[in-house]
Scaffold this active site. Structure first.
Site, PDB file in Angstrom:
ATOM      1  N   GLY A  43       6.545  23.747   7.521  1.00 50.14           N
ATOM      2  CA  GLY A  43       6.604  22.594   8.268  1.00 50.14           C
ATOM      3  C   GLY A  43       7.395  21.357   6.938  1.00 50.14           C
ATOM      4  O   GLY A  43       7.519  21.479   5.946  1.00 50.14           O
ATOM      5  N   GLY A  72       7.661  16.854   7.177  1.00 48.63           N
ATOM      6  CA  GLY A  72       6.934  15.593   7.427  1.00 48.63           C
ATOM      7  C   GLY A  72       7.492  14.428   6.744  1.00 48.63           C
ATOM      8  O   GLY A  72       8.435  14.571   6.081  1.00 48.63           O
ATOM      9  N   GLY A  73       6.852  13.314   6.606  1.00 42.82           N
ATOM     10  CA  GLY A  73       7.246  12.039   5.987  1.00 42.82           C
ATOM     11  C   GLY A  73       7.196  12.016   4.602  1.00 42.82           C
ATOM     12  O   GLY A  73       7.799  11.252   3.715  1.00 42.82           O
ATOM     13  N   GLY A  86       7.271  15.024   2.567  1.00 46.23           N
ATOM     14  CA  GLY A  86       8.154  16.188   2.123  1.00 46.23           C
ATOM     15  C   GLY A  86       8.027  17.409   3.097  1.00 46.23           C
ATOM     16  O   GLY A  86       7.825  17.433   4.260  1.00 46.23           O
ATOM     17  N   SER A  87       8.406  18.383   2.411  1.00 43.28           N
ATOM     18  CA  SER A  87       8.695  19.886   3.239  1.00 43.28           C
ATOM     19  C   SER A  87       7.720  20.787   2.285  1.00 43.28           C
ATOM     20  O   SER A  87       7.772  20.833   1.239  1.00 43.28           O
ATOM     21  CB  SER A  87       9.966  20.112   3.239  1.00 43.28           C
ATOM     22  OG  SER A  87      10.681  19.935   2.155  1.00 43.28           O
ATOM     23  N   LYS A 121       5.531  23.143  -2.053  1.00 45.03           N
ATOM     24  CA  LYS A 121       5.797  21.732  -1.434  1.00 45.03           C
ATOM     25  C   LYS A 121       6.638  20.965  -2.250  1.00 45.03           C
ATOM     26  O   LYS A 121       6.580  20.728  -3.390  1.00 45.03           O
ATOM     27  CB  LYS A 121       4.346  21.039  -1.172  1.00 45.03           C
ATOM     28  CG  LYS A 121       4.531  19.674  -0.764  1.00 45.03           C
ATOM     29  CD  LYS A 121       3.070  19.179  -0.313  1.00 45.03           C
ATOM     30  CE  LYS A 121       3.130  17.886   0.346  1.00 45.03           C
ATOM     31  NZ  LYS A 121       1.733  17.466   0.601  1.00 45.03           N
ATOM     32  N   GLU A 143      -2.018  27.420  -3.114  1.00 39.10           N
ATOM     33  CA  GLU A 143      -2.677  28.547  -2.794  1.00 39.10           C
ATOM     34  C   GLU A 143      -2.142  28.491  -0.843  1.00 39.10           C
ATOM     35  O   GLU A 143      -2.389  27.521  -0.493  1.00 39.10           O
ATOM     36  CB  GLU A 143      -4.116  28.424  -2.731  1.00 39.10           C
ATOM     37  CG  GLU A 143      -5.032  29.822  -2.184  1.00 39.10           C
ATOM     38  CD  GLU A 143      -6.514  29.511  -2.125  1.00 39.10           C
ATOM     39  OE1 GLU A 143      -7.197  30.380  -1.465  1.00 39.10           O
ATOM     40  OE2 GLU A 143      -6.899  28.592  -2.722  1.00 39.10           O
ATOM     41  N   ASP A 147      -2.958  25.617  11.010  1.00 41.02           N
ATOM     42  CA  ASP A 147      -3.602  24.256  11.291  1.00 41.02           C
ATOM     43  C   ASP A 147      -4.572  23.792  12.323  1.00 41.02           C
ATOM     44  O   ASP A 147      -4.212  24.944  13.298  1.00 41.02           O
ATOM     45  CB  ASP A 147      -2.738  23.199  10.895  1.00 41.02           C
ATOM     46  CG  ASP A 147      -1.624  22.832  12.096  1.00 41.02           C
ATOM     47  OD1 ASP A 147      -1.844  23.243  13.107  1.00 41.02           O
ATOM     48  OD2 ASP A 147      -0.418  22.520  11.744  1.00 41.02           O
ATOM     49  N   ASP A 196      -6.900  10.553   5.118  1.00 39.34           N
ATOM     50  CA  ASP A 196      -6.087  10.864   6.240  1.00 39.34           C
ATOM     51  C   ASP A 196      -6.458  12.203   6.767  1.00 39.34           C
ATOM     52  O   ASP A 196      -5.808  13.356   7.031  1.00 39.34           O
ATOM     53  CB  ASP A 196      -4.767  10.956   5.806  1.00 39.34           C
ATOM     54  CG  ASP A 196      -3.717  11.061   6.985  1.00 39.34           C
ATOM     55  OD1 ASP A 196      -4.144  10.714   8.135  1.00 39.34           O
ATOM     56  OD2 ASP A 196      -2.435  11.366   6.832  1.00 39.34           O
TER      57      ASP A 196
END
Length: 493
Positions: A246, A248-249, A251-252, A268, A321, A328, A368
């Site tokens: 995945g 996002g804003g 990172g990846s 990440k 991990e 999700d 968040d």
């Protein structure tokens, strides 16, 4: 009346004058000085002599007398008023000349017969009178010459005085100007010299500093390059990267495994520009908040554990991990038909509240919590909750009030919209209600729509579930329950 003398009388007079002149010659003494001697009177002179009156020649007619009187009046007037003009002087001189010529014509032979001595004395007297009265040619000439002399002398004196004074003043002014110019020149020269010296010194200092800085920077860069190369080599030797999970804003995330034991990992990559929150540890070293929080939460069950991290020049690499199998919560809801049953939602919410309480006890504020940041392990019959993405989190102090919002804007608490402030405990409870609403309703939650009652809680839900949702999504933050109160709520028990 004019008196005329005979030639005999004239001869006697001349002889007497010559005798007196001879007798009055000065005598010299033995020292060379002249000595005056008294003349002895002769027998002829001792005898009484008949004296005759000699009168001065007067005007011959009325016109001449009138002219003389006018001349005298004018001269007196001019003496009182001042110097006559040149034209008036010429006119007077011509009138006197004409009168003298006319009187000379009328006198005739009588005046020509007078003796030389008489003429000289008469001329002297007339000169004196003319000078005294300011009339006649001699008087006018002497007056003019006198005035000219006096004027020229006064002019010369005044010019001398003025020239002396002006010369002194001019010399003083020139000296002052020269001093000022010299001062200005010296000041300019000193300024130029000082500026040149300072520029030279600064250039030297700058060059030295720049050289030192450049040397230090090059050393640092070379060290960093070596360090980065060493870190990359270590990472590649230790882990194997696989497919993208995945992006996002912030990172990846890529799937991977550890080469030593084939342990599944999540890799990440976070660009340094996207590291929004940082933390300074006890040693003064600046770290990413996500790294600091995950290191502090080591040993807890809910958050995924941090295995390794690499601080490179342009990016931050986290090795975490990766539970397998796991997805999700947003994907888990879609797999279950777009919404969860009340029983499954209760299992997930009970674990989520316990995890949030564990973070609160460790003074960590996630900020968040949402369905995209919750992992569900599906390897067993009971789903297990795991928390991820602590990139916007922070460490909390008691009573701290936040004025900058970090998180998802659609899930912002109402107190931020009204007062632009929020607290850790009440906003976390609000996020528990948001996750439960998304799990049960199959519609994405938005704070503005819910406050405007465009989104409503389902009536099909149990009263305890509705009460749980309503208490979490209360508009007033002080009326919301705490995490401890939520754990004791009837719906969870």
């Amino acid at each position: 009346m004019n008196t005329h003398r005979s030639p005999a009388v004239r001869k006697d007079r001349e002889s007497n004058n010559s005798m007196t002149q001879q007798n009055e010659l000065p005598a010299e003494d033995g020292r060379g000085r002249t000595k005056r001697t008294k003349r002895k009177a002769s027998s002829d002179e001792t005898s009484p002599r008949k004296r005759t009156k000699v009168s001065e020649p007067g005007p011959q007619n009325y016109h001449e007398e009138n002219l003389c009187s006018r001349l005298s009046e004018r001269n007196l007037r001019e003496d009182r008023e001042g110097q006559p003009s040149r034209k008036r002087k010429r006119i007077l001189y011509e009138d006197v000349k004409e009168s003298s010529s006319s009187s000379a014509d009328t006198s005739g032979e009588s005046s020509s017969n007078l003796s030389d001595s008489y003429n000289t004395s008469q001329d002297d007297a007339s000169k004196r009178k003319a000078i005294a009265a300011g009339a006649g040619p001699h008087g006018m000439r002497t007056r003019r010459s006198y005035l000219k002399v006096t004027r020229t002398e006064t002019k010369k004196e005044t010019v001398k005085v003025i020239t002396k004074a002006t010369k002194k003043e001019i010399i003083k002014e020139i000296k002052k100007e020269i001093k000022k110019e010299t001062k200005k020149k010296t000041i300019k020269e000193t300024k130029k010299e000082t500026i040149k010296e300072t520029v030279k010194e600064t250039k030297k200092g700058i060059t030295k500093e720049t050289t030192n800085k450049t040397v230090k920077q090059t050393i640092k860069e070379s060290k960093q390059d070596l360090r980065e190369d060493a870190l990359r080599d270590e990472f590649q030797a230790k882990y194997q990267q696989q497919d993208l999970l995945g992006a996002g804003g912030c990172g990846s995330v890529f799937a991977g495994y550890r080469r030593a034991d084939q342990l599944p990992v999540a890799i990440k990559y976070i660009p340094k520009d996207m590291v929004l929150c940082k933390h300074v540890d006890k040693n003064g070293k600046q770290l990413s908040v996500e790294v600091a929080i995950m290191m502090k939460l080591e040993g807890t069950s809910a958050p995924v554990s941090l295995l390794d991290w690499y601080d490179l020049d342009l990016e931050l690499v986290l090795v975490m991990e990766r539970p397998v199998p796991a997805i999700d919560l947003s994907d888990y809801i879609e797999v279950n038909g777009g919404s969860l049953s009340e029983e499954k939602a209760k299992i997930i919410l009970k674990q989520l509240v316990d995890a949030a309480k564990d973070l609160e006890e460790r003074h960590v504020f996630h900020r968040d919590i949402k369905v995209e940041n919750i992992l569900i392990e599906t390897g067993s019959d009971v789903p297990r909750v795991r928390l991820i993405d602590f990139g916007l989190g922070c460490f909390v102090k008691k009573g701290s009030l936040y004025r900058v919002f970090y998180g998802t804007t659609d899930h912002v608490p109402p107190e931020w919209k009204s007062h632009y402030t929020y607290r850790a405990g009440t906003s976390t409870v609000w996020q528990m209600g948001v996750v439960l609403f998304d799990s049960l309703h199959g519609v994405a939650f938005e704070t503005t729509k819910f406050l405007r009652k465009k989104l409503r809680i389902k009536n099909e839900l149990s009263k305890d579930c509705q009460d749980f949702l309503q208490s979490c999504l209360t508009k007033a933050p002080k009326q919301r329950p705490t995490l401890d109160q939520l754990r004791l709520h009837p719906w969870l028990n």
